[in-house]
Design a protein around this motif. Structure first.
Motif, PDB file in Angstrom:
ATOM      1  N   LEU A 213      32.047  46.163  34.989  1.00  0.00           N
ATOM      2  CA  LEU A 213      32.367  46.582  33.628  1.00  0.00           C
ATOM      3  C   LEU A 213      32.608  45.372  32.739  1.00  0.00           C
TER       4      LEU A 213
ATOM      5  N   ASN B 246      35.685  54.898  35.926  1.00  0.00           N
ATOM      6  CA  ASN B 246      34.468  54.123  36.150  1.00  0.00           C
ATOM      7  C   ASN B 246      33.357  54.523  35.186  1.00  0.00           C
TER       8      ASN B 246
ATOM      9  N   PRO C 283      29.342  51.075  31.187  1.00  0.00           N
ATOM     10  CA  PRO C 283      29.712  50.037  30.222  1.00  0.00           C
ATOM     11  C   PRO C 283      29.135  50.267  28.824  1.00  0.00           C
TER      12      PRO C 283
END
Length: 142
Positions: free
Chosen positions: A83, A131, A134
Motif C-alpha cells: 500500500l 486491505n 491502493p
C-alpha cells in the motif's frame, strides 16, 4: 520502540552472514549483491519507509478536521508495504498509525476486524476498509 527494528536488523544480519560466506568462498561480486539486496529489504521493512506515525486518537481527530483517511499498519506487513509503495508521494497525505506502538490503534483495528489485528485497515469517514486497493485509497484523497 525496539520491536519495530527487529525484522530489519535480522535481515541485515542474515545478509551479512550470507555475504561473509560468499566472500570466504571467493565470490565477492555475489556477496555485494546479496548484501545490497538484504539492506534494501531491511530498509523497506523499517519504520523509515513509512511517514511518521501518530496516535490513533490524534489521527481520528485530524481526520475529522481534514477528511483524510487513517491507515492502521505495522512494520513487517507486506500488504502495508505494498500500500505504501503503490501510493507513492500520496501516502504522506494520509494519517498513519502504527498498531505496535499505539494500543488504542490496535484496539481500533481489532474492533473493526472481529478481534483480529488485520492490517492495513484504512478508516475513511469512520468506516473501516481492510486491505483496500491502493488506487481506491488514492481516490479517497480527492
Amino acid at each position: 520502540m525496539t520491536r519495530v527494528w527487529i525484522l530489519p536488523t535480522l535481515l541485515v544480519l542474515c545478509g551479512s552472514a550470507v555475504a561473509t560466506g560468499l566472500i570466504l568462498r571467493g565470490s565477492p561480486g555475489p556477496a555485494v549483491a546479496f548484501l545490497v539486496f538484504f539492506v534494501l529489504l531491511a530498509g523497506a521493512h523499517s519504520p523509515v519507509v513509512f511517514p511518521k506515525s501518530i496516535g490513533a486518537l490524534e489521527a481520528q481527530r485530524r481526520s475529522a478536521v481534514d477528511g483524510r483517511p487513517v491507515v492502521f499498519w505495522r512494520p513487517g506487513c507486506t500488504y502495508c508495504l505494498r500500500l505504501r509503495i503503490r501510493l507513492g508521494r500520496s501516502a504522506r497525505q494520509l494519517h498513519w498509525v502504527n498498531i505496535w506502538r499505539d494500543p488504542a490503534g490496535a484496539a481500533a483495528v481489532r474492533a473493526a476486524n472481529d478481534g483480529n489485528e488485520t492490517v492495513p485497515t484504512v478508516f475513511v469517514a469512520g468506516r473501516p476498509h481492510v486491505n483496500p486497493d491502493p488506487e481506491w485509497v488514492r481516490e479517497q484523497l480527492s
